[in-house]
Design a protein around this motif. Structure first.
Motif, PDB file in Angstrom:
ATOM      1  N   ARG A  99       0.877  -1.174   0.000  1.00 39.00           N
ATOM      2  CA  ARG A  99       0.000   0.000   0.000  1.00 39.00           C
ATOM      3  C   ARG A  99       0.901   1.206   0.000  1.00 39.00           C
ATOM      4  O   ARG A  99       1.728   1.383   0.899  1.00 39.00           O
ATOM      5  N   ARG A 100       0.757   2.017  -1.035  1.00 36.58           N
ATOM      6  CA  ARG A 100       1.622   3.178  -1.216  1.00 36.58           C
ATOM      7  C   ARG A 100       1.627   4.068   0.012  1.00 36.58           C
ATOM      8  O   ARG A 100       2.692   4.481   0.486  1.00 36.58           O
ATOM      9  N   ASP A 101       0.468   4.362   0.566  1.00 38.41           N
ATOM     10  CA  ASP A 101       0.403   5.278   1.704  1.00 38.41           C
ATOM     11  C   ASP A 101       1.134   4.721   2.930  1.00 38.41           C
ATOM     12  O   ASP A 101       1.835   5.446   3.630  1.00 38.41           O
ATOM     13  N   VAL A 102       1.040   3.424   3.156  1.00 33.31           N
ATOM     14  CA  VAL A 102       1.714   2.801   4.295  1.00 33.31           C
ATOM     15  C   VAL A 102       3.223   2.788   4.065  1.00 33.31           C
ATOM     16  O   VAL A 102       4.000   3.138   4.963  1.00 33.31           O
ATOM     17  N   ALA A 103       3.646   2.403   2.861  1.00 29.36           N
ATOM     18  CA  ALA A 103       5.074   2.375   2.544  1.00 29.36           C
ATOM     19  C   ALA A 103       5.677   3.771   2.648  1.00 29.36           C
ATOM     20  O   ALA A 103       6.773   3.941   3.193  1.00 29.36           O
ATOM     21  N   MET A 104       4.968   4.772   2.130  1.00 32.99           N
ATOM     22  CA  MET A 104       5.460   6.146   2.198  1.00 32.99           C
ATOM     23  C   MET A 104       5.611   6.601   3.648  1.00 32.99           C
ATOM     24  O   MET A 104       6.603   7.242   3.997  1.00 32.99           O
ATOM     25  N   ALA A 105       4.649   6.264   4.484  1.00 35.42           N
ATOM     26  CA  ALA A 105       4.718   6.651   5.896  1.00 35.42           C
ATOM     27  C   ALA A 105       5.863   5.923   6.602  1.00 35.42           C
ATOM     28  O   ALA A 105       6.630   6.542   7.353  1.00 35.42           O
ATOM     29  N   ASP A 106       5.998   4.629   6.344  1.00 34.80           N
ATOM     30  CA  ASP A 106       7.057   3.849   6.987  1.00 34.80           C
ATOM     31  C   ASP A 106       8.440   4.348   6.594  1.00 34.80           C
ATOM     32  O   ASP A 106       9.357   4.357   7.416  1.00 34.80           O
ATOM     33  N   LEU A 107       8.609   4.739   5.332  1.00 30.92           N
ATOM     34  CA  LEU A 107       9.915   5.178   4.834  1.00 30.92           C
ATOM     35  C   LEU A 107      10.103   6.693   4.901  1.00 30.92           C
ATOM     36  O   LEU A 107      11.141   7.211   4.499  1.00 30.92           O
ATOM     37  N   ARG A 108       9.086   7.374   5.385  1.00 35.93           N
ATOM     38  CA  ARG A 108       9.103   8.839   5.476  1.00 35.93           C
ATOM     39  C   ARG A 108       9.386   9.488   4.121  1.00 35.93           C
ATOM     40  O   ARG A 108      10.215  10.391   4.001  1.00 35.93           O
ATOM     41  N   ILE A 109       8.680   8.978   3.112  1.00 35.77           N
ATOM     42  CA  ILE A 109       8.748   9.573   1.774  1.00 35.77           C
ATOM     43  C   ILE A 109       7.663  10.633   1.722  1.00 35.77           C
ATOM     44  O   ILE A 109       6.490  10.340   1.953  1.00 35.77           O
TER      45      ILE A 109
END
Length: 73
Positions: free
Chosen positions: A26-36
């Protein structure tokens, strides 16, 4: 900057599933986890991984990791 962040994304993906197995992201979860900070950076990193044959897109939100982060150099 994209290659460094792409390597982080590859490492993240290999943590979700072993090499050769499909992984749903999930893009939103990955972005949050990686602080993108924005979707454009995320998609640049993903495109870098696909173009370098580190991952293969199977479907929307599903990729298969083909190579480990150690091979990123």
């Amino acid at each position: 900057m994209a290659p460094r962040r792409a390597e982080e994304l590859l490492s993240y993906l290999t943590g979700l599933a072993p090499v050769g197995e499909p992984v749903v992201i999930r893009r939103d979860v990955a972005m949050a986890d990686l602080r993108i900070g924005n979707a454009n950076t995320y998609y640049q990193c993903l495109r870098h991984l696909v173009d370098g044959r580190f991952v293969r897109r199977v479907n929307t939100g599903v990729v298969v990791v083909l190579r480990r982060p150690e091979e990123f150099a």
